[in-house]
Scaffold this motif. Structure first.
Motif, short mmCIF file in Angstrom:
data_model
loop_
_atom_site.label_atom_id
_atom_site.label_comp_id
_atom_site.label_asym_id
_atom_site.label_seq_id
_atom_site.Cartn_x
_atom_site.Cartn_y
_atom_site.Cartn_z
N GLN A 1 49.29 16.34 49.91
CA GLN A 1 50.15 17.81 50.09
C GLN A 1 51.68 17.43 50.57
OE1 GLN A 1 49.02 21.09 52.70
NE2 GLN A 1 49.24 22.45 50.90
N GLN A 2 52.24 18.33 49.67
CA GLN A 2 53.93 18.16 50.07
C GLN A 2 54.18 18.42 51.49
OE1 GLN A 2 56.10 21.19 48.11
NE2 GLN A 2 58.29 20.13 48.32
N SER A 3 54.91 17.42 52.09
CA SER A 3 55.37 17.69 53.63
C SER A 3 56.47 18.62 53.44
CB SER A 3 55.83 16.20 54.11
OG SER A 3 56.59 15.70 53.41
N LYS A 4 56.54 19.55 54.52
CA LYS A 4 57.53 20.52 54.83
C LYS A 4 58.15 20.49 56.43
CE LYS A 4 57.82 22.74 50.79
NZ LYS A 4 59.21 23.03 50.08
N GLY A 5 59.17 20.98 56.51
CA GLY A 5 59.60 21.25 57.85
C GLY A 5 59.16 22.39 58.48
N ASP A 6 59.69 22.63 59.72
CA ASP A 6 59.08 23.97 60.38
C ASP A 6 59.44 25.18 59.75
OD1 ASP A 6 58.32 22.17 62.53
OD2 ASP A 6 60.54 22.45 63.70
N LYS A 7 58.25 25.82 59.78
CA LYS A 7 58.50 27.33 59.24
C LYS A 7 58.64 27.32 57.77
CE LYS A 7 60.26 29.44 63.29
NZ LYS A 7 61.46 30.24 63.96
N VAL B 1 54.00 25.65 52.59
CA VAL B 1 53.65 24.54 52.08
C VAL B 1 53.08 24.72 50.37
CG1 VAL B 1 51.89 22.51 52.06
CG2 VAL B 1 53.11 23.64 54.06
N ALA B 2 53.57 24.00 49.52
CA ALA B 2 53.18 24.12 48.32
C ALA B 2 52.06 23.30 47.94
CB ALA B 2 54.25 24.01 47.39
N PRO B 3 51.02 23.66 46.95
CA PRO B 3 49.93 23.14 46.43
C PRO B 3 50.43 21.84 45.60
CG PRO B 3 49.86 24.96 45.34
CD PRO B 3 50.95 25.02 46.23
#
Length: 357
Positions: free
Chosen positions: A157-163, A166-168
């Motif tokens: 899964q795509q990594s995201k920063g805080d807040k 998260v996309a599939p």
């Protein structure tokens, strides 16, 4: 007679397509112009067409190999997805620098597709599961595997920063794992994937027509009993043909992932029915690798032009209907001609083709 029947069938299919567009409130001439504008009118459109042509050609050529051996696989769509999956996993998890990264991604995708096809051979060997059924069901397993992998943070899964939401989908693969494009001839970029697809098509055509292994494969597909009588290990030949078909579909998945045709991410449904369309290309080309090239280009035109056509307001499903009618027009006449020419003499039944793991 066969050529005349094909011409009449294509004319009838085009007439039906025109009537369909008229009855749904669209202009056939406008639709045809939109398809041309979106696929062949300029360098950008032609580049898009060639990008679609490459994976279609790979899937079709792989299908030619398995069908020539007498094994009819319809799991290309799932093998394309698995190629995307394995290619993305190696691109995102393996720290390899330089051109070697691209080689690793392509080989991993081909190996993933081959392994997925080999599982069907395994099921046939152990439990006698029909290859057509197992390859079809494996498509749905592949779709669920992709959806799961891009839905788990620890997986792909795509990594995201805080807040962040998260996309599939996965992160973008690195630059080193992407297929480069070459030149402006003029304003036409030729992607490395197309060169790979054309080179493998020529290789398969030569192997099937000029080598002893190709002869054994064709003999197995035409008459398994005769092949066994001459000492051909038909089970091994057919299993290898199925695995090669899967490898080609997996490699097509790598092209979907690593070329500008997509977003350089692993996403659910990213195969975009390339596997199904590649199967149709092989059917229309009558399992001739050389004929697969122009037919794949025609399907590439319909894909690129269809996307442009849908942007003008015509539903995309109408493009699929048009494509289906053209496929029927090209496939049905040879079958009917063969049936009319067939003598009423009884044909001895052929034993099923065994598949060895």
């Amino acid at each position: 007679m066969k050529t005349l029947a094909t011409v009449l069938s294509v004319a009838a299919a085009l007439l039906l397509c025109a009537l369909l567009l008229v009855t749904t409130g669209f202009s056939p001439a406008g639709a045809l112009r939109s398809i041309y504008d979106g696929s062949l009118a300029n360098g950008t459109a032609l580049t898009s067409t060639l990008l679609y042509t490459a994976p279609l050609l790979l899937v079709a050529v792989g299908t030619c190999v398995s069908t020539r051996a007498g094994v009819f696989s319809i799991g290309q769509e799932g093998q394309v997805l698995i190629g995307c999956f394995t290619g993305a996993w190696f691109a995102l998890r393996l720290a390899v620098a330089g051109p070697l990264m691209l080689v690793v991604v392509l080989l991993a995708a081909a190996a993933g597709g081959a392994l997925w096809a080999w599982l069907s051979a395994l099921m046939y060997r152990w439990r006698g599961v029909n290859v057509v059924v197992s390859t079809l069901l494996m498509v749905f397993v592949a779709q669920q595997l992709i959806a799961f992998s891009v839905g788990q943070a620890w997986f792909l899964q795509q990594s995201k920063g805080d807040k962040a939401v998260v996309a599939p989908q996965s992160n973008q693969i690195p630059e080193a794992a992407r297929l480069p494009s070459f030149g402006e001839y003029p304003h036409i970029s030729v992607n490395l994937g197309l060169i790979v697809a054309v080179a493998l098509t020529a290789l398969v055509a030569v192997v099937l027509a000029r080598t002893a292994w190709g002869f054994r494969l064709r003999l197995t597909g035409l008459s398994p009993a005769a092949a066994q009588h001459t000492g051909v290990r038909t089970a091994r030949v057919t299993a290898l043909a199925l695995v090669i078909s899967g490898a080609f579909s997996g490699l097509a998945g790598a092209l979907m992932l690593a070329s500008p045709i997509g977003t350089y991410r692993l996403q659910p449904g990213m195969s975009s029915n390339i596997g199904w369309d590649g199967l149709l290309v092989a059917l229309v080309a009558r399992n001739n690798p050389w004929l697969c090239a122009p037919v794949a280009l025609l399907f590439g035109v319909l894909r690129a032009g269809g996307s442009f056509l849908s942007a003008t307001g015509v539903p995309f499903y109408l493009v699929d209907v048009v494509k289906s009618l053209l496929v029927l027009a090209l496939v049905v006449p040879p079958v009917l001609t063969g049936l009319l020419r067939r003598r009423p003499a009884a044909v001895a039944p052929q034993p099923p083709v065994p598949v060895e793991v």
